[in-house]
Design a protein around this motif. Sequence first.
Motif, PDB file in Angstrom:
ATOM      1  N   ALA A   1       0.819  -1.210   0.000  1.00 20.69           N
ATOM      2  CA  ALA A   1       0.000   0.000   0.000  1.00 20.69           C
ATOM      3  C   ALA A   1       0.854   1.262   0.000  1.00 20.69           C
ATOM      4  O   ALA A   1       0.458   2.290  -0.556  1.00 20.69           O
ATOM      5  CB  ALA A   1      -0.930  -0.009   1.210  1.00 20.69           C
ATOM      6  N   THR A   2       2.032   1.192   0.620  1.00 24.78           N
ATOM      7  CA  THR A   2       2.884   2.377   0.737  1.00 24.78           C
ATOM      8  C   THR A   2       3.710   2.623  -0.515  1.00 24.78           C
ATOM      9  O   THR A   2       3.835   3.770  -0.970  1.00 24.78           O
ATOM     10  CB  THR A   2       3.835   2.238   1.942  1.00 24.78           C
ATOM     11  N   TRP A   3       4.275   1.559  -1.124  1.00 26.31           N
ATOM     12  CA  TRP A   3       5.278   1.752  -2.171  1.00 26.31           C
ATOM     13  C   TRP A   3       4.956   1.091  -3.511  1.00 26.31           C
ATOM     14  O   TRP A   3       5.524   1.507  -4.531  1.00 26.31           O
ATOM     15  CB  TRP A   3       6.633   1.214  -1.699  1.00 26.31           C
ATOM     16  N   LEU A   4       4.116   0.066  -3.543  1.00 26.35           N
ATOM     17  CA  LEU A   4       4.007  -0.744  -4.755  1.00 26.35           C
ATOM     18  C   LEU A   4       2.640  -0.689  -5.420  1.00 26.35           C
ATOM     19  O   LEU A   4       2.321  -1.527  -6.259  1.00 26.35           O
ATOM     20  CB  LEU A   4       4.372  -2.207  -4.427  1.00 26.35           C
ATOM     21  N   GLN A   5       1.839   0.301  -5.043  1.00 25.02           N
ATOM     22  CA  GLN A   5       0.503   0.416  -5.627  1.00 25.02           C
ATOM     23  C   GLN A   5       0.551   0.609  -7.138  1.00 25.02           C
ATOM     24  O   GLN A   5      -0.370   0.209  -7.850  1.00 25.02           O
ATOM     25  CB  GLN A   5      -0.234   1.611  -4.992  1.00 25.02           C
ATOM     26  N   ASN A   6       1.615   1.247  -7.627  1.00 23.00           N
ATOM     27  CA  ASN A   6       1.708   1.556  -9.048  1.00 23.00           C
ATOM     28  C   ASN A   6       2.688   0.641  -9.780  1.00 23.00           C
ATOM     29  O   ASN A   6       3.275   1.027 -10.793  1.00 23.00           O
ATOM     30  CB  ASN A   6       2.121   3.019  -9.236  1.00 23.00           C
ATOM     31  N   VAL A   7       2.857  -0.567  -9.240  1.00 27.02           N
ATOM     32  CA  VAL A   7       3.683  -1.579  -9.908  1.00 27.02           C
ATOM     33  C   VAL A   7       2.751  -2.731 -10.285  1.00 27.02           C
ATOM     34  O   VAL A   7       2.555  -3.666  -9.499  1.00 27.02           O
ATOM     35  CB  VAL A   7       4.835  -2.065  -8.997  1.00 27.02           C
ATOM     36  N   PRO A   8       2.144  -2.676 -11.473  1.00 21.48           N
ATOM     37  CA  PRO A   8       1.071  -3.620 -11.807  1.00 21.48           C
ATOM     38  C   PRO A   8       1.521  -5.054 -12.004  1.00 21.48           C
ATOM     39  O   PRO A   8       0.677  -5.965 -12.034  1.00 21.48           O
ATOM     40  CB  PRO A   8       0.489  -3.033 -13.106  1.00 21.48           C
ATOM     41  N   TRP A   9       2.823  -5.290 -12.145  1.00 23.79           N
ATOM     42  CA  TRP A   9       3.303  -6.667 -12.321  1.00 23.79           C
ATOM     43  C   TRP A   9       3.631  -7.330 -10.975  1.00 23.79           C
ATOM     44  O   TRP A   9       4.157  -8.440 -10.934  1.00 23.79           O
ATOM     45  CB  TRP A   9       4.478  -6.730 -13.285  1.00 23.79           C
ATOM     46  N   ILE A  10       3.299  -6.636  -9.879  1.00 19.38           N
ATOM     47  CA  ILE A  10       3.341  -7.237  -8.537  1.00 19.38           C
ATOM     48  C   ILE A  10       1.951  -7.046  -7.934  1.00 19.38           C
ATOM     49  O   ILE A  10       1.502  -5.911  -7.746  1.00 19.38           O
ATOM     50  CB  ILE A  10       4.413  -6.582  -7.648  1.00 19.38           C
ATOM     51  N   LYS A  11       1.270  -8.133  -7.638  1.00 16.73           N
ATOM     52  CA  LYS A  11      -0.107  -8.043  -7.136  1.00 16.73           C
ATOM     53  C   LYS A  11      -0.304  -8.933  -5.919  1.00 16.73           C
ATOM     54  O   LYS A  11       0.269 -10.024  -5.823  1.00 16.73           O
ATOM     55  CB  LYS A  11      -1.114  -8.452  -8.219  1.00 16.73           C
ATOM     56  N   LEU A  12      -1.145  -8.448  -5.001  1.00 16.34           N
ATOM     57  CA  LEU A  12      -1.557  -9.226  -3.842  1.00 16.34           C
ATOM     58  C   LEU A  12      -2.799 -10.035  -4.203  1.00 16.34           C
ATOM     59  O   LEU A  12      -3.737  -9.515  -4.815  1.00 16.34           O
ATOM     60  CB  LEU A  12      -1.866  -8.287  -2.671  1.00 16.34           C
ATOM     61  N   TRP A  13      -2.776 -11.324  -3.855  1.00 13.11           N
ATOM     62  CA  TRP A  13      -3.957 -12.163  -4.035  1.00 13.11           C
ATOM     63  C   TRP A  13      -4.403 -12.693  -2.690  1.00 13.11           C
ATOM     64  O   TRP A  13      -3.590 -13.103  -1.845  1.00 13.11           O
ATOM     65  CB  TRP A  13      -3.651 -13.354  -4.954  1.00 13.11           C
ATOM     66  N   GLN A  14      -5.738 -12.654  -2.464  1.00 10.63           N
ATOM     67  CA  GLN A  14      -6.347 -13.242  -1.274  1.00 10.63           C
ATOM     68  C   GLN A  14      -7.495 -14.140  -1.718  1.00 10.63           C
ATOM     69  O   GLN A  14      -8.084 -13.917  -2.796  1.00 10.63           O
ATOM     70  CB  GLN A  14      -6.854 -12.139  -0.345  1.00 10.63           C
ATOM     71  N   PRO A  15      -7.827 -15.162  -0.936  1.00 11.68           N
ATOM     72  CA  PRO A  15      -8.859 -16.110  -1.369  1.00 11.68           C
ATOM     73  C   PRO A  15     -10.177 -15.452  -1.770  1.00 11.68           C
ATOM     74  O   PRO A  15     -10.838 -15.913  -2.710  1.00 11.68           O
ATOM     75  CB  PRO A  15      -9.035 -17.008  -0.133  1.00 11.68           C
ATOM     76  N   GLU A  16     -10.536 -14.358  -1.095  1.00 14.43           N
ATOM     77  CA  GLU A  16     -11.808 -13.693  -1.423  1.00 14.43           C
ATOM     78  C   GLU A  16     -11.769 -12.993  -2.782  1.00 14.43           C
ATOM     79  O   GLU A  16     -12.812 -12.557  -3.292  1.00 14.43           O
ATOM     80  CB  GLU A  16     -12.197 -12.700  -0.338  1.00 14.43           C
ATOM     81  N   ASP A  17     -10.568 -12.905  -3.379  1.00 10.64           N
ATOM     82  CA  ASP A  17     -10.461 -12.287  -4.704  1.00 10.64           C
ATOM     83  C   ASP A  17     -10.931 -13.217  -5.808  1.00 10.64           C
ATOM     84  O   ASP A  17     -11.063 -12.797  -6.963  1.00 10.64           O
ATOM     85  CB  ASP A  17      -9.009 -11.880  -4.983  1.00 10.64           C
ATOM     86  N   GLY A  18     -11.159 -14.492  -5.470  1.00 11.94           N
ATOM     87  CA  GLY A  18     -11.557 -15.458  -6.484  1.00 11.94           C
ATOM     88  C   GLY A  18     -10.374 -16.273  -6.973  1.00 11.94           C
ATOM     89  O   GLY A  18      -9.406 -16.487  -6.247  1.00 11.94           O
ATOM     90  N   SER A  19     -10.421 -16.673  -8.216  1.00 14.49           N
ATOM     91  CA  SER A  19      -9.398 -17.556  -8.774  1.00 14.49           C
ATOM     92  C   SER A  19      -8.033 -16.875  -8.814  1.00 14.49           C
ATOM     93  O   SER A  19      -7.898 -15.733  -9.269  1.00 14.49           O
ATOM     94  CB  SER A  19      -9.808 -17.970 -10.191  1.00 14.49           C
ATOM     95  N   ILE A  20      -7.008 -17.583  -8.336  1.00 10.32           N
ATOM     96  CA  ILE A  20      -5.651 -17.028  -8.400  1.00 10.32           C
ATOM     97  C   ILE A  20      -5.146 -16.998  -9.838  1.00 10.32           C
ATOM     98  O   ILE A  20      -4.256 -16.205 -10.181  1.00 10.32           O
ATOM     99  CB  ILE A  20      -4.686 -17.831  -7.508  1.00 10.32           C
ATOM    100  N   GLU A  21      -5.736 -17.824 -10.712  1.00 11.22           N
ATOM    101  CA  GLU A  21      -5.292 -17.856 -12.099  1.00 11.22           C
ATOM    102  C   GLU A  21      -5.422 -16.496 -12.771  1.00 11.22           C
ATOM    103  O   GLU A  21      -4.551 -16.094 -13.562  1.00 11.22           O
ATOM    104  CB  GLU A  21      -6.079 -18.898 -12.904  1.00 11.22           C
ATOM    105  N   SER A  22      -6.499 -15.765 -12.467  1.00 13.65           N
ATOM    106  CA  SER A  22      -6.696 -14.466 -13.115  1.00 13.65           C
ATOM    107  C   SER A  22      -5.645 -13.469 -12.666  1.00 13.65           C
ATOM    108  O   SER A  22      -5.185 -12.636 -13.463  1.00 13.65           O
ATOM    109  CB  SER A  22      -8.102 -13.931 -12.826  1.00 13.65           C
ATOM    110  N   THR A  23      -5.228 -13.544 -11.389  1.00  9.63           N
ATOM    111  CA  THR A  23      -4.174 -12.662 -10.904  1.00  9.63           C
ATOM    112  C   THR A  23      -2.842 -13.007 -11.564  1.00  9.63           C
ATOM    113  O   THR A  23      -2.069 -12.120 -11.944  1.00  9.63           O
ATOM    114  CB  THR A  23      -4.047 -12.765  -9.369  1.00  9.63           C
ATOM    115  N   ILE A  24      -2.575 -14.299 -11.711  1.00 10.70           N
ATOM    116  CA  ILE A  24      -1.362 -14.726 -12.409  1.00 10.70           C
ATOM    117  C   ILE A  24      -1.364 -14.201 -13.836  1.00 10.70           C
ATOM    118  O   ILE A  24      -0.354 -13.656 -14.327  1.00 10.70           O
ATOM    119  CB  ILE A  24      -1.242 -16.262 -12.393  1.00 10.70           C
TER     120      ILE A  24
END
Length: 350
Positions: free
Chosen positions: A296-319
Motif C-alpha cells: 500500500a505504501t510503495w508498490l501500488q503503481n507496480v502492476p506486475w506485482i499483485k496481492l492475491w487473497q482467497p476472497e479475490d476469487g481464482s488465483i489464475e486471473s491474478t497470475i
Amino acid sequence: MIENTKQWLKGHWLWRLAIRPDIHEKLKKIDVTKPVVFYLGLPEHGNLGDQAIAQATEAYLAKQLPNHQLVCVPNDAVVPCMPLIKRFSGGNNLVALHGGGNLGDLWPGAESVRREIISRLKGFPIIQLPQSMWFNDAVEKELSQRVYEGADDLTLVAREKMSHGDMKESFNAQTMLVPDMVFTLNKQLPDSAQARHGVMTLFRADIEKFYDEAVNTQVMQALATKFDRLTAMDTVLPDGVSETERATILTEFWDEMASHELIVTDRLHGMIFGLITRTPTVVLQNNNGKITATMATWLQNVPWIKLWQPEDGSIESTIDDVLSTPVTSPDFTKHFQPLDDYFASFRVGE
C-alpha cells in the motif's frame, strides 16, 4: 584523547576476551583520527531478507558517508563491543542500527539489543534504519518507550505507513518514512541473460497455519496446471550466512529467481526480491500485515506485482494479470530523500 583511546585498547584485556577474534581485529583497526559510522546489529542467520538489507545498507552508507570509516558489528557481538564504541562518542561519529522487521516484541532478542544500544551509547546520534514495528505486550512497549525517550539524539525510520503511524504515536523521537533498504538495489542488478521459464514459490514453512488446506491446494493446483517447471524455495536458509559469503549467496539466489517467469510468495522479501530481479510476482497475505502495508505504501503503481487473497476469487486471473503486464522498473530514489538529507548533515565540513 587519541593516546587515551590507544592505551585503553591495549590494556582492556577483559574486553578483548569477550569479543570474537574477527570482530576484535576489525575494531583494533579503527583510525581514531577519522569519523566513524558504527553499523550495529548485522545478521548472521539464514534469513536472506535480512542479509539483503545488510548488503544494501553497507553500500548505501559507503555512498552517503564516503569519508567515514564504516564499522560493522553483528548483532550478537554488539553488547561486548559497547565499552569501545562508547569511547568514540562526539565529533562527527554516529550509530546506525540494522533495519528490518524486529522493532517490537515479536523478536525480543533484537529489541533487547536495541534498548542496550540506545540506553548505553549516550552522546551519539543514533538512527534506526527502516523498520516495521509490532508490539503485542503493553509492558514491553512501555519499557521500550522509556528507553527510547531517554536517548540524546534518536531518529526512527519506518519502512511503511502503518509502522510510521505507530512510531509517531508511541515514541517521542524524530521519525521518517523510507522504503526497506533493499529497495535501494532496484535497477542495480544486471538483466538476466537466461531465458525465463516456470514458477518459483517462496513460502513460509508454516503457511498452513494461516491458509487452510483448501486454499493451499487451490494455489498449488493452479501453478501445476499453468507451469511445467515449479521450483519451491524459501528466503530463509537452514544455516547461517557469514559476511564473507553473503554477496555470493544473494547473487546466486537472485539469479535463480530471475530464471523464472513468475514468483508466488508470502514472504515480504520474496516480494521485494521480485521487484529488484524484475520478476512478475503474486503475493499471498501473511499474518503480520507487513506485506499489505508495504504494498500500500510503495508498490501500488507496480502492476506486475499483485496481492492475491482467497476472497479475490481464482488465483489464475491474478497470475494472468501480472504475466500480461510489461515489466518496467519504478524509480524509488526520491523516497529515500529524507534519509539522504539526514546523512548529508554529517558530511558538513568534510
